[in-house]
Design an enzyme around this catalytic site. Structure first.
Site, short mmCIF file in Angstrom:
data_model
loop_
_atom_site.label_atom_id
_atom_site.label_comp_id
_atom_site.label_asym_id
_atom_site.label_seq_id
_atom_site.Cartn_x
_atom_site.Cartn_y
_atom_site.Cartn_z
CB THR A 54 15.62 -5.04 1.06
OG1 THR A 54 14.27 -4.98 1.54
CG2 THR A 54 16.11 -6.48 1.05
CB ALA A 113 18.23 -10.48 4.25
CG ASP A 119 21.86 -5.44 8.98
OD1 ASP A 119 21.04 -5.72 8.09
OD2 ASP A 119 21.54 -5.33 10.18
CG HIS A 141 22.60 -16.43 10.99
ND1 HIS A 141 21.74 -16.35 9.93
CD2 HIS A 141 22.31 -17.58 11.62
CE1 HIS A 141 20.96 -17.43 9.92
NE2 HIS A 141 21.28 -18.19 10.94
N1 APR Z 1 9.84 -6.01 3.14
C1 APR Z 1 9.39 -7.26 3.45
N2 APR Z 1 9.97 -8.40 2.99
C2 APR Z 1 11.03 -8.25 2.16
C3 APR Z 1 11.54 -6.99 1.78
C4 APR Z 1 10.89 -5.84 2.30
N3 APR Z 1 11.30 -4.60 2.00
N4 APR Z 1 12.61 -7.19 0.96
C5 APR Z 1 12.74 -8.53 0.83
N5 APR Z 1 11.79 -9.17 1.54
C6 APR Z 1 11.59 -10.61 1.73
C7 APR Z 1 11.89 -11.42 0.48
O1 APR Z 1 10.71 -11.58 -0.28
C8 APR Z 1 12.39 -12.74 1.07
O2 APR Z 1 11.33 -13.69 1.19
O3 APR Z 1 12.53 -11.01 2.68
C9 APR Z 1 12.88 -12.37 2.46
C10 APR Z 1 14.38 -12.48 2.59
O4 APR Z 1 14.69 -13.85 2.49
P1 APR Z 1 16.22 -14.29 2.31
O5 APR Z 1 16.85 -13.48 1.25
O6 APR Z 1 16.22 -15.78 2.20
O7 APR Z 1 16.92 -13.84 3.66
P2 APR Z 1 16.84 -14.55 5.07
O8 APR Z 1 15.53 -15.23 5.28
O9 APR Z 1 17.29 -13.56 6.08
O10 APR Z 1 18.00 -15.68 4.94
C11 APR Z 1 18.33 -16.41 6.10
O11 APR Z 1 20.19 -17.36 4.90
O12 APR Z 1 21.99 -17.12 3.50
C12 APR Z 1 21.60 -17.24 4.81
O13 APR Z 1 22.82 -16.47 6.65
C13 APR Z 1 22.01 -16.04 5.62
O14 APR Z 1 20.86 -15.06 7.50
C14 APR Z 1 20.70 -15.51 6.16
C15 APR Z 1 19.79 -16.72 6.09
#
Ligand code: APR
Length: 257
Positions: free
Chosen positions: A28, A24, A104, A121
């Protein structure tokens, strides 16, 4: 060479097969909140509300689920420089595939080839029937909801309709898991972008690559649990660093032809 950005550039120049693994955090900067950062989705919604068990059992949970999907689809988010940098990697002939946890669809929108994107996913671009697996464009189902069908069922078999995402408790798509594991084993460079690497089995992919001998790069705004396993770690915003990395790769690569 101690600048991590230059180290990543050098690894890409030397690599033959690059797998990019996104979470994710790569979206962002397009405006889509991630899950576990402060203010992220799991600080505003109860993850229990997004399990397949709750979706099947509770009509109110289904309505909340459809509302979240409607917000995501109607916001019409667009790719950011990180997505476009990954398209550049494909154009340079370096990309083996993008394995994404995101639903997305922004890697498709940015221009990566369909066959090079593995959506572990699932996707919010389509709905699926939980009984017969019939697929429809999600916007068509959202339209039915707007027209008053608040709990849409399959018009073929009567089963429950759901966004074609993989919810907690739902089986992972085996074909995609197999493809992702094969690409992870066969690549020589595995780049994680924007994932906390805490959700398995998706998070096993960087470990599979590392065990098979690939170099591992983690580009993430905050530290992850796998940083100690990485050859290079960049704690920065993906949209900012990925653009810079690809610019340097294009400047330094042996000119084609
Ligand atoms: N650039 C780099 N890293 C970023 C940025 C950015 N602009 N914005 C956020 N991050 C980092 C955050 O610091 C965080 O460590 O991206 C990471 C996102 O982690 P999560 O929110 O846990 O998302 P993700 O790893 O995709 O989650 C995996 O969890 O809830 C389930 O199905 C959902 O696919 C998702 C899975």
């Amino acid at each position: 060479m101690d600048d991590p950005i230059d180290q990543v550039v050098q690894l890409i120049l030397e690599a033959g097969k690059v797998v990019v693994f996104t979470g994710a955090g790569v979206s962002t900067e397009s405006g889509i909140p991630d899950f576990r950062s402060p203010g992220g989705i799991w600080s505003r919604y109860d993850p229990e509300d997004f399990t397949i068990q709750r979706f099947v059992a509770d009509k109110e949970a289904r309505k909340r689920n459809w509302q979240v999907r409607r917000e995501l689809v109607s916001a019409n988010y667009q790719p950011n420089p990180a997505h476009y940098a990954i398209v550049e990697l494909e154009k340079l002939g370096k990309l083996s595939c993008v394995i994404t946890q995101n639903i997305d669809g922004l890697h498709h929108t940015a221009g990566n080839s369909e066959e090079n994107i593995i959506e572990l996913h699932g996707t919010i671009k389509f709905s699926k029937c939980l009984e017969c697996d019939d697929r429809l464009p999600l916007v068509d189902v959202l339209k039915r909801i707007e027209e008053g069908e608040e709990d849409p069922h399959c018009r073929k078999c009567g089963g429950l309709l759901k966004a074609a995402t993989v919810s907690f408790g739902e089986a992972m798509p085996q074909d995609k898991m197999y493809q992702a594991e094969r690409h992870s084993r066969e690549c020589d460079l595995f780049i994680v972008i924007g994932s906390s690497l805490v959700v398995y089995p998706a998070a096993s992919m960087p470990l599979i690559a590392k065990r098979a001998g690939a170099k591992l790069v983690i580009i993430n705004y905050t530290p992850t649990e796998m940083d100690s396993r990485a050859d290079v770690v960049v704690h920065a915003k993906a949209g900012e660093v990925m653009g810079a990395i690809l610019e340097k790769v294009k400047q330094k690569r042996p000119s084609a032809g």
